[in-house]
Design a protein around this motif. Structure first.
Motif, short mmCIF file in Angstrom:
data_model
loop_
_atom_site.label_atom_id
_atom_site.label_comp_id
_atom_site.label_asym_id
_atom_site.label_seq_id
_atom_site.Cartn_x
_atom_site.Cartn_y
_atom_site.Cartn_z
N UNK A 1 15.90 -1.05 -10.08
CA UNK A 1 15.22 -0.63 -11.31
C UNK A 1 14.33 -1.73 -11.85
N UNK A 2 14.84 -2.96 -11.93
CA UNK A 2 14.07 -4.04 -12.55
C UNK A 2 12.92 -4.47 -11.64
N UNK A 3 13.05 -4.34 -10.34
CA UNK A 3 11.92 -4.65 -9.45
C UNK A 3 10.77 -3.69 -9.70
N UNK A 4 11.07 -2.42 -9.91
CA UNK A 4 10.01 -1.47 -10.25
C UNK A 4 9.36 -1.85 -11.57
N UNK A 5 10.17 -2.15 -12.59
CA UNK A 5 9.64 -2.51 -13.90
C UNK A 5 8.74 -3.74 -13.80
N UNK B 1 8.32 7.12 -14.60
CA UNK B 1 8.82 7.21 -15.97
C UNK B 1 7.72 6.92 -16.99
N UNK B 2 7.68 7.73 -18.03
CA UNK B 2 6.72 7.52 -19.11
C UNK B 2 7.30 6.62 -20.19
N UNK B 3 8.62 6.68 -20.37
CA UNK B 3 9.31 5.90 -21.40
C UNK B 3 10.48 5.18 -20.74
N UNK B 4 10.35 3.89 -20.52
CA UNK B 4 11.38 3.13 -19.81
C UNK B 4 12.67 3.00 -20.59
N UNK B 5 12.65 3.25 -21.89
CA UNK B 5 13.88 3.21 -22.69
C UNK B 5 14.53 4.59 -22.79
N UNK C 1 0.79 -1.23 0.00
CA UNK C 1 0.00 0.00 0.00
C UNK C 1 0.82 1.27 0.00
N UNK C 2 2.12 1.18 -0.15
CA UNK C 2 2.96 2.38 -0.16
C UNK C 2 2.76 3.15 -1.46
N UNK C 3 3.02 4.47 -1.41
CA UNK C 3 2.84 5.28 -2.61
C UNK C 3 4.12 6.01 -3.02
N UNK C 4 5.25 5.68 -2.36
CA UNK C 4 6.53 6.26 -2.74
C UNK C 4 7.56 5.16 -2.94
N UNK C 5 8.42 5.33 -3.95
CA UNK C 5 9.48 4.37 -4.22
C UNK C 5 10.80 5.12 -4.38
N UNK C 6 11.86 4.55 -3.82
CA UNK C 6 13.22 5.08 -3.97
C UNK C 6 14.06 4.05 -4.68
N UNK D 1 -1.49 10.00 -5.50
CA UNK D 1 -0.44 9.90 -6.53
C UNK D 1 0.56 8.81 -6.15
N UNK D 2 1.34 8.37 -7.14
CA UNK D 2 2.51 7.54 -6.89
C UNK D 2 3.74 8.38 -7.21
N UNK D 3 4.77 8.27 -6.37
CA UNK D 3 5.96 9.09 -6.52
C UNK D 3 7.22 8.22 -6.59
N UNK D 4 8.19 8.68 -7.35
CA UNK D 4 9.49 8.01 -7.43
C UNK D 4 10.61 9.02 -7.24
N UNK D 5 11.56 8.68 -6.37
CA UNK D 5 12.84 9.40 -6.34
C UNK D 5 13.90 8.48 -6.90
N UNK D 6 14.57 8.92 -7.94
CA UNK D 6 15.56 8.12 -8.66
C UNK D 6 16.87 8.91 -8.68
N UNK D 7 17.88 8.34 -8.06
CA UNK D 7 19.20 8.99 -7.95
C UNK D 7 20.22 8.18 -8.73
N UNK D 8 21.07 8.87 -9.49
CA UNK D 8 22.11 8.16 -10.24
C UNK D 8 23.48 8.82 -10.01
N UNK D 9 24.51 8.11 -10.39
CA UNK D 9 25.87 8.65 -10.30
C UNK D 9 26.91 7.59 -10.52
#
Length: 266
Positions: free
Chosen positions: A216-220, A145-149, A11-16, A176-184
């Motif tokens: 990433x793949x778990x979200x997909x 993400x609207x476009x996973x590629x 039931x969570x609505x945020x993903x990191x 809403x559903x929210x995502x925080x995505x950090x890269x580096x």
């Protein structure tokens, strides 16, 4: 008719989700920090460069990245928008083969080396077994993400990370559903002498009841499982043909787990 919407697990609505490139030895320290705070990362490796220079060795990869995701980054890190189609196929497929032989599971995602891609590459990726590909751009926002590629992150870790993290924690509108995505790149913390930045961020964000920590793949996979749900016309019940559970919010009040392979009343 009932109002039924998707949620993240439980039931969570945020993903990191966190995403780091190149497989450098600084990943060892970064993974230890992630593990300490219950945060998951996706690590994009170049199969042809493993063990070279300041890169992790083949022998340590399975244990080092256990509980996280190993993903593709091409075999030798070329600027792929300049490559022939033949070289692109070779770079991605050989990278997948090398990494899969080490970790023992299908590698189904990647990040673009040098941030290089174009529309032709995007069209080819699904035929090469790639289901998502991350760019180097950041949106500064928390949308899905609207476009996973052409998956754009929220930010690079050197781009206002703590402030954005505080904004993410403050989100409370569960419609809403929210995502925080950090890269580096983990070696950047050595170069910039700012390991305290990622320590503070992970301590602030980690082990919270309202956040789903995912690779990433778990979200997909989770979102694909939601899209495969088969609802009755009245939305009184739903069949889940996938193996994994999907959670739904019904009439803005009830959280319902729809287990894999079952029909569940709503």
């Amino acid at each position: 008719m009932k109002r039924v919407v998707a949620t993240f697990p439980e039931g969570k609505f945020k993903v990191l989700t966190m995403s780091y490139d190149d497989g450098r030895t600084a990943d060892r320290r970064l993974v230890e920090i992630f593990n300490r705070y219950g945060i998951k990362g996706t690590f994009h490796l170049n199969g042809g460069l493993i063990g070279q220079g300041d890169r992790v060795t083949e022998e340590e990869i399975p244990e080092l990245y256990a509980g996280h995701e190993v993903s593709a980054h091409t075999l030798t890190h070329p600027t792929i928008a300049r490559c022939s189609k033949e070289q692109l196929v070779y770079e991605i497929m050989e990278d997948r083969k090398r990494l899969e032989g080490i970790v023992g599971y299908p590698v189904r995602g990647m990040s673009y080396p040098n941030g290089s891609y174009n529309s032709t590459i995007k069209q080819m990726l699904p035929h090469l077994g790639i289901e998502y590909a991350r760019t180097v751009g950041g949106t500064g926002s928390f949308g899905l993400p609207d476009d996973l590629l052409e998956w754009r992150s929220t930010c690079h870790h050197n781009r206002d990370l703590l402030n954005l993290g505080e904004q993410f924690l403050a989100l409370h509108k569960s419609q809403y559903l929210y995502m925080m995505y950090v890269w580096g790149h983990s070696y950047e913390f050595d170069n910039d002498n700012n390991w305290d930045l990622i320590e503070k961020f992970c301590k602030m964000m980690g082990r919270r009841d309202d956040i789903w920590y995912a690779t990433n793949i778990e979200y997909v996979d989770y979102m694909n499982a939601f899209r495969r749900l088969q609802f009755s016309a009245s939305q009184d019940f739903v069949y889940n043909p996938s193996y994994q559970s999907v959670w739904l919010k019904v009439d803005d009040e009830r959280i319902v787990e729809v287990k894999g392979g079952t029909t569940t009343a709503l």
